[in-house]
Design a protein around this motif. Structure first.
Motif, PDB file in Angstrom:
ATOM      1  N   GLU A 125     -77.630  33.934  44.954  1.00 33.86           N
ATOM      2  CA  GLU A 125     -76.367  33.138  43.690  1.00 33.86           C
ATOM      3  C   GLU A 125     -75.330  32.483  43.978  1.00 33.86           C
ATOM      4  OE1 GLU A 125     -76.329  35.697  40.220  1.00 33.86           O
ATOM      5  OE2 GLU A 125     -79.325  35.957  39.874  1.00 33.86           O
ATOM      6  N   VAL A 146     -75.095  29.634  46.131  1.00 34.72           N
ATOM      7  CA  VAL A 146     -76.576  28.014  45.101  1.00 34.72           C
ATOM      8  C   VAL A 146     -75.191  27.305  44.563  1.00 34.72           C
ATOM      9  CG1 VAL A 146     -77.934  27.907  43.594  1.00 34.72           C
ATOM     10  CG2 VAL A 146     -78.857  29.085  44.938  1.00 34.72           C
ATOM     11  N   GLU A 147     -74.717  28.870  44.177  1.00 36.31           N
ATOM     12  CA  GLU A 147     -73.317  27.897  42.443  1.00 36.31           C
ATOM     13  C   GLU A 147     -72.813  27.444  43.721  1.00 36.31           C
ATOM     14  OE1 GLU A 147     -70.108  29.714  40.215  1.00 36.31           O
ATOM     15  OE2 GLU A 147     -71.437  30.995  40.702  1.00 36.31           O
ATOM     16  N   LEU A 190     -72.579  25.782  47.048  1.00 38.02           N
ATOM     17  CA  LEU A 190     -73.454  24.342  47.275  1.00 38.02           C
ATOM     18  C   LEU A 190     -73.945  23.469  45.896  1.00 38.02           C
ATOM     19  CD1 LEU A 190     -75.296  22.868  49.461  1.00 38.02           C
ATOM     20  CD2 LEU A 190     -77.040  24.245  48.766  1.00 38.02           C
ATOM     21  N   SER A 191     -73.850  23.980  44.624  1.00 38.05           N
ATOM     22  CA  SER A 191     -74.723  23.139  43.568  1.00 38.05           C
ATOM     23  C   SER A 191     -72.846  22.084  42.537  1.00 38.05           C
ATOM     24  CB  SER A 191     -74.579  23.878  42.793  1.00 38.05           C
ATOM     25  OG  SER A 191     -74.680  23.238  41.131  1.00 38.05           O
ATOM     26  N   ILE A 192     -71.357  22.917  43.596  1.00 33.31           N
ATOM     27  CA  ILE A 192     -70.561  22.667  43.567  1.00 33.31           C
ATOM     28  C   ILE A 192     -69.882  21.265  44.952  1.00 33.31           C
ATOM     29  CG2 ILE A 192     -68.044  23.037  43.604  1.00 33.31           C
ATOM     30  CD1 ILE A 192     -68.720  25.630  41.890  1.00 33.31           C
ATOM     31  N   ILE A 239     -71.865  19.502  46.725  1.00 34.63           N
ATOM     32  CA  ILE A 239     -72.385  18.309  46.200  1.00 34.63           C
ATOM     33  C   ILE A 239     -72.223  17.505  44.887  1.00 34.63           C
ATOM     34  CG2 ILE A 239     -75.166  17.670  44.806  1.00 34.63           C
ATOM     35  CD1 ILE A 239     -76.345  19.431  46.682  1.00 34.63           C
ATOM     36  N   PHE A 240     -72.030  18.056  43.562  1.00 36.75           N
ATOM     37  CA  PHE A 240     -71.433  17.846  42.797  1.00 36.75           C
ATOM     38  C   PHE A 240     -69.530  16.596  43.399  1.00 36.75           C
ATOM     39  CE2 PHE A 240     -68.171  17.533  38.969  1.00 36.75           C
ATOM     40  CZ  PHE A 240     -68.801  17.042  37.580  1.00 36.75           C
TER      41      PHE A 240
END
Length: 123
Positions: free
Chosen positions: A29, A32-33, A35-37, A39-40
């Motif tokens: 988790e 993934v968090e 990675l999400s940040i 990408i943003f």
């Protein structure tokens, strides 16, 4: 009775083991968090760069996208001729080539070649 004692010991062992082992889902988790940040953030940087490029294109006064049409019934609008092409046309004329041959070699229309020769290269 021995079977029940063995099962109790195994159960207690697994309970104690589960308390000391790290939960792998928390690690996934977190990754993934992150990675999400990332990408943003990259998406925002690209949007900013795109906005800068769009503003630069808006500031250029002479920027135009030219569309060439090759329909046989349409006439093409005369565009400014490059100085290198002008000198090429003049040299080919000095060599004694005909206007249609100069037109083929220089990628200019015959009318443009005639105009260059008539003005002596001054357009």
């Amino acid at each position: 009775m021995e079977l029940s004692i063995i099962l109790m010991i195994v159960g207690i062992f697994f309970i104690i083991l589960s308390l000391f082992l790290r939960d792998s889902t928390k690690k996934v988790e977190k990754e993934v968090e992150e990675l999400s940040i990332s990408i943003f953030q990259e998406t925002n940087q690209l949007k900013r760069r795109l906005k800068v490029v769009e503003e630069e294109l808006m500031l250029e006064p002479n920027f135009q996208v030219a569309k060439k049409r090759y329909a046989p019934t349409q006439t093409t609008v005369a565009q400014p001729v490059n100085g290198i092409l002008v000198s090429q046309v003049l040299e080919l004329n000095k060599q004694g080539l005909a206007i249609n041959e100069i037109s083929k070699l220089s990628t200019l229309s015959e009318e443009q070649v005639r105009q260059i020769l008539a003005t002596g290269g001054i357009i």
